[in-house]
Design a protein around this motif. Structure first.
Motif, PDB file in Angstrom:
ATOM      1  N   ILE A 107       0.835  -1.196   0.000  1.00  0.00           N
ATOM      2  CA  ILE A 107       0.000   0.000   0.000  1.00  0.00           C
ATOM      3  C   ILE A 107       0.872   1.249   0.000  1.00  0.00           C
ATOM      4  CG2 ILE A 107      -1.634   1.352   1.379  1.00  0.00           C
ATOM      5  CD1 ILE A 107      -2.949  -0.935  -0.139  1.00  0.00           C
ATOM      6  N   ALA A 108       2.041   1.165   0.639  1.00  0.00           N
ATOM      7  CA  ALA A 108       2.965   2.305   0.677  1.00  0.00           C
ATOM      8  C   ALA A 108       3.498   2.668  -0.708  1.00  0.00           C
ATOM      9  CB  ALA A 108       4.128   2.004   1.619  1.00  0.00           C
ATOM     10  N   LEU A 109       3.332   1.751  -1.681  1.00  0.00           N
ATOM     11  CA  LEU A 109       3.795   2.005  -3.053  1.00  0.00           C
ATOM     12  C   LEU A 109       2.681   2.542  -3.949  1.00  0.00           C
ATOM     13  CD1 LEU A 109       5.842  -1.297  -3.593  1.00  0.00           C
ATOM     14  CD2 LEU A 109       6.745   0.955  -2.973  1.00  0.00           C
ATOM     15  N   ALA A 110       1.508   2.790  -3.386  1.00  0.00           N
ATOM     16  CA  ALA A 110       0.340   3.127  -4.204  1.00  0.00           C
ATOM     17  C   ALA A 110       0.528   4.384  -5.046  1.00  0.00           C
ATOM     18  CB  ALA A 110      -0.894   3.281  -3.314  1.00  0.00           C
ATOM     19  N   THR A 111       1.359   5.319  -4.614  1.00  0.00           N
ATOM     20  CA  THR A 111       1.533   6.566  -5.367  1.00  0.00           C
ATOM     21  C   THR A 111       2.741   6.519  -6.294  1.00  0.00           C
ATOM     22  OG1 THR A 111       2.795   7.512  -3.521  1.00  0.00           O
ATOM     23  CG2 THR A 111       0.417   7.934  -3.578  1.00  0.00           C
ATOM     24  N   GLU A 112       3.399   5.362  -6.373  1.00  0.00           N
ATOM     25  CA  GLU A 112       4.528   5.221  -7.300  1.00  0.00           C
ATOM     26  C   GLU A 112       3.997   5.005  -8.718  1.00  0.00           C
ATOM     27  OE1 GLU A 112       7.760   5.505  -6.530  1.00  0.00           O
ATOM     28  OE2 GLU A 112       7.157   5.981  -4.477  1.00  0.00           O
ATOM     29  N   PRO A 113       4.674   5.548  -9.730  1.00  0.00           N
ATOM     30  CA  PRO A 113       4.205   5.369 -11.114  1.00  0.00           C
ATOM     31  C   PRO A 113       4.114   3.898 -11.524  1.00  0.00           C
ATOM     32  CG  PRO A 113       5.862   7.103 -11.001  1.00  0.00           C
ATOM     33  CD  PRO A 113       5.843   6.449  -9.649  1.00  0.00           C
ATOM     34  N   VAL A 114       5.082   3.098 -11.078  1.00  0.00           N
ATOM     35  CA  VAL A 114       5.095   1.674 -11.417  1.00  0.00           C
ATOM     36  C   VAL A 114       5.313   0.878 -10.138  1.00  0.00           C
ATOM     37  CG1 VAL A 114       6.241  -0.157 -12.708  1.00  0.00           C
ATOM     38  CG2 VAL A 114       6.011   2.113 -13.725  1.00  0.00           C
ATOM     39  N   VAL A 115       4.447  -0.086  -9.913  1.00  0.00           N
ATOM     40  CA  VAL A 115       4.591  -0.962  -8.751  1.00  0.00           C
ATOM     41  C   VAL A 115       5.148  -2.292  -9.240  1.00  0.00           C
ATOM     42  CG1 VAL A 115       3.408  -2.144  -6.873  1.00  0.00           C
ATOM     43  CG2 VAL A 115       2.668   0.146  -7.566  1.00  0.00           C
ATOM     44  N   PRO A 116       6.302  -2.730  -8.709  1.00  0.00           N
ATOM     45  CA  PRO A 116       6.887  -3.992  -9.177  1.00  0.00           C
ATOM     46  C   PRO A 116       6.011  -5.179  -8.827  1.00  0.00           C
ATOM     47  CG  PRO A 116       8.036  -3.191  -7.219  1.00  0.00           C
ATOM     48  CD  PRO A 116       7.104  -2.094  -7.648  1.00  0.00           C
ATOM     49  N   GLY A 117       6.135  -6.232  -9.618  1.00  0.00           N
ATOM     50  CA  GLY A 117       5.391  -7.448  -9.325  1.00  0.00           C
ATOM     51  C   GLY A 117       5.892  -8.118  -8.061  1.00  0.00           C
ATOM     52  N   PHE A 118       5.139  -9.095  -7.590  1.00  0.00           N
ATOM     53  CA  PHE A 118       5.537  -9.818  -6.393  1.00  0.00           C
ATOM     54  C   PHE A 118       6.840 -10.586  -6.641  1.00  0.00           C
ATOM     55  CE2 PHE A 118       0.825  -9.942  -5.478  1.00  0.00           C
ATOM     56  CZ  PHE A 118       0.891  -9.024  -4.440  1.00  0.00           C
ATOM     57  N   THR A 119       7.729 -10.557  -5.673  1.00  0.00           N
ATOM     58  CA  THR A 119       8.870 -11.455  -5.697  1.00  0.00           C
ATOM     59  C   THR A 119       8.380 -12.859  -5.377  1.00  0.00           C
ATOM     60  OG1 THR A 119       9.350 -11.210  -3.342  1.00  0.00           O
ATOM     61  CG2 THR A 119      10.341  -9.581  -4.837  1.00  0.00           C
ATOM     62  N   PRO A 120       9.173 -13.907  -5.667  1.00  0.00           N
ATOM     63  CA  PRO A 120       8.740 -15.257  -5.283  1.00  0.00           C
ATOM     64  C   PRO A 120       8.426 -15.378  -3.798  1.00  0.00           C
ATOM     65  CG  PRO A 120      10.558 -15.393  -6.833  1.00  0.00           C
ATOM     66  CD  PRO A 120      10.402 -13.939  -6.492  1.00  0.00           C
ATOM     67  N   ALA A 121       9.217 -14.703  -2.944  1.00  0.00           N
ATOM     68  CA  ALA A 121       8.960 -14.763  -1.503  1.00  0.00           C
ATOM     69  C   ALA A 121       7.632 -14.107  -1.160  1.00  0.00           C
ATOM     70  CB  ALA A 121      10.099 -14.092  -0.735  1.00  0.00           C
ATOM     71  N   GLU A 122       7.317 -12.992  -1.813  1.00  0.00           N
ATOM     72  CA  GLU A 122       6.044 -12.315  -1.560  1.00  0.00           C
ATOM     73  C   GLU A 122       4.878 -13.148  -2.079  1.00  0.00           C
ATOM     74  OE1 GLU A 122       7.383  -7.603  -1.655  1.00  0.00           O
ATOM     75  OE2 GLU A 122       6.975  -8.659  -3.532  1.00  0.00           O
ATOM     76  N   ALA A 123       5.062 -13.771  -3.235  1.00  0.00           N
ATOM     77  CA  ALA A 123       4.001 -14.633  -3.768  1.00  0.00           C
ATOM     78  C   ALA A 123       3.715 -15.786  -2.813  1.00  0.00           C
ATOM     79  CB  ALA A 123       4.408 -15.160  -5.144  1.00  0.00           C
ATOM     80  N   LEU A 124       4.760 -16.299  -2.172  1.00  0.00           N
ATOM     81  CA  LEU A 124       4.582 -17.389  -1.215  1.00  0.00           C
ATOM     82  C   LEU A 124       3.829 -16.905   0.021  1.00  0.00           C
ATOM     83  CD1 LEU A 124       5.125 -20.340  -0.609  1.00  0.00           C
ATOM     84  CD2 LEU A 124       7.368 -19.692   0.284  1.00  0.00           C
ATOM     85  N   VAL A 125       4.136 -15.688   0.480  1.00  0.00           N
ATOM     86  CA  VAL A 125       3.395 -15.114   1.611  1.00  0.00           C
ATOM     87  C   VAL A 125       1.919 -14.995   1.270  1.00  0.00           C
ATOM     88  CG1 VAL A 125       3.035 -12.987   2.944  1.00  0.00           C
ATOM     89  CG2 VAL A 125       5.347 -13.884   2.626  1.00  0.00           C
ATOM     90  N   LEU A 126       1.620 -14.479   0.078  1.00  0.00           N
ATOM     91  CA  LEU A 126       0.229 -14.314  -0.345  1.00  0.00           C
ATOM     92  C   LEU A 126      -0.477 -15.661  -0.445  1.00  0.00           C
ATOM     93  CD1 LEU A 126      -1.845 -12.177  -1.243  1.00  0.00           C
ATOM     94  CD2 LEU A 126      -1.066 -12.547  -3.585  1.00  0.00           C
ATOM     95  N   ALA A 127       0.212 -16.651  -1.015  1.00  0.00           N
ATOM     96  CA  ALA A 127      -0.390 -17.976  -1.166  1.00  0.00           C
ATOM     97  C   ALA A 127      -0.695 -18.598   0.195  1.00  0.00           C
ATOM     98  CB  ALA A 127       0.544 -18.886  -1.959  1.00  0.00           C
ATOM     99  N   ARG A 128       0.216 -18.442   1.142  1.00  0.00           N
ATOM    100  CA  ARG A 128      -0.002 -19.027   2.464  1.00  0.00           C
ATOM    101  C   ARG A 128      -1.166 -18.381   3.189  1.00  0.00           C
ATOM    102  NH1 ARG A 128       6.405 -19.180   4.185  1.00  0.00           N
ATOM    103  NH2 ARG A 128       6.885 -21.255   3.356  1.00  0.00           N
ATOM    104  N   ASP A 129      -1.434 -17.117   2.859  1.00  0.00           N
ATOM    105  CA  ASP A 129      -2.503 -16.403   3.564  1.00  0.00           C
ATOM    106  C   ASP A 129      -3.890 -16.731   3.029  1.00  0.00           C
ATOM    107  OD1 ASP A 129      -3.365 -14.394   5.498  1.00  0.00           O
ATOM    108  OD2 ASP A 129      -3.854 -13.139   3.768  1.00  0.00           O
ATOM    109  N   TRP A 130      -3.960 -17.261   1.813  1.00  0.00           N
ATOM    110  CA  TRP A 130      -5.260 -17.558   1.210  1.00  0.00           C
ATOM    111  C   TRP A 130      -5.572 -19.040   1.348  1.00  0.00           C
ATOM    112  CZ3 TRP A 130      -9.154 -14.684  -0.958  1.00  0.00           C
ATOM    113  CH2 TRP A 130      -8.905 -13.308  -1.080  1.00  0.00           C
TER     114      TRP A 130
END
Length: 324
Positions: A107-130
């Motif tokens: 959310i802290a990146l919301a005002t950036e022109p480009v938001v990078p995609g999830f790293t593999p570690a971040e994708a794993l965090v998201l997957a574990r939460d769902w």
């Protein structure tokens, strides 16, 4: 000055939730939450070296926040937080805290022109939460869901095979496999680190011999008329990938095969702040997170699927459509 003070009070009110999260994290790190599962007193926790007065303040805050409850001099976790700390349903405190951190950072990146995609570690965090783990409670829930979709359930009972596109940590996939002992399936997930997590969970669930897990982009599926049913975790797919993914799913299903998708967020005339934050978090990644069941039905029709039907279930509204 009054206006500024009002705005300051609003911001501090918003910070309350973050501060409580940090308090829960600290109590978890110190081992207090584990002790509170069976009950603990101020004196017992203070024996670890923290002043008793501060222990009392922490426990009173946890009670006020609904994390713990008090009876006489003994404090215990509430049933909900006890289940979260125990983690037996595949929903854990650690994965929840990691997801909270990920959301805050994104959310802290919301005002950036480009938001990078999830790293593999971040994708794993998201997957574990769902999703959930393949527990008996989860199986009971999915059985009720499939009762509202008898034609889909019948294919599962007959062994499928099932194509699961966007498997994540395999909550739906593994729960369904354990609920239908004769079912065979293929799970597709684009992040290899997430697939490895799913593979480990499949071994633990005893279904590894009935599921093939592929670490590929769904648009690279080569199967033709192989599957009786498919579940597509559509909410997590980038807008630009949706048409190509649906085309491959269409090819992979047998004639008369069924595709199931889920409306993730209930449709509201005036979305809550929580819903708006979820939409912002996911849409920063270029997804169409939050599509209505009606919009999903139209999308499936445009992709060549016939007779889309919206069904109300304990998991929210699902859309079922058929390959002609």
């Amino acid at each position: 000055m009054q206006a500024a003070m009002t705005a300051r009070a609003t911001l501090k009110g918003w910070a309350e939730g973050r501060e409580l999260v940090e308090l829960v994290r600290a109590a978890h790190r110190a081992g207090w939450l584990d002790q509170l599962r069976s009950g603990a007193t101020v004196e017992k926790l203070a024996a670890q070296g923290v002043p008793a007065e501060r222990v009392r303040s922490v426990l009173d805050l946890l009670v006020a926040a609904g994390v713990a409850e008090a009876e006489a001099d003994t404090f215990r976790l509430t049933p909900a937080f006890d289940a979260l700390v125990e983690g037996g349903e595949g929903i854990t405190l650690s994965s929840t805290l990691e997801a909270v951190d990920l959301a805050s950072n994104r959310i802290a990146l919301a005002t950036e022109p480009v938001v990078p995609g999830f790293t593999p570690a971040e994708a794993l965090v998201l997957a574990r939460d769902w999703g959930v783990g393949p527990t008996e409670d989860a199986r009971q829930l999915y059985r009720v869901i499939y009762e509202a979709l008898p034609e889909f359930r019948d294919h599962l009972e007959q062994g499928g095979p099932l194509l699961d596109v966007g498997s994540g940590k395999g909550g739906a996939l593994l729960t369904t496999l354990t609920a239908f002992p004769g079912l065979r399936a293929v799970g597709v997930e684009s992040v290899p680190e997430v697939i490895e997590e799913t593979r480990r969970r499949a071994e633990n669930a005893g279904v590894a011999d009935r599921v093939e897990l592929r670490a590929i982009d769904a648009r690279d599926l080569k199967d033709v008329s192989e599957f009786a049913v498919c579940y597509w975790a559509q909410a997590f797919f980038a807008t630009e990938a949706r048409a190509g993914t649906l085309a491959r799913i269409f090819d992979a299903l047998r004639p008369g095969g069924l595709l199931l998708v889920q409306e993730i967020l209930p449709q509201q005339a005036e979305p809550t702040v929580r819903v708006r934050l979820d939409l912002l978090f996911h849409r920063q990644q270029g997804t169409d997170f939050g599509r209505s069941a009606e919009a999903l039905a139209e999308e499936l029709s445009a992709a060549g699927f016939a007779d889309p039907r919206i069904a109300a279930t304990p998991a929210g509204r699902l859309v079922l459509a058929k390959k002609p």
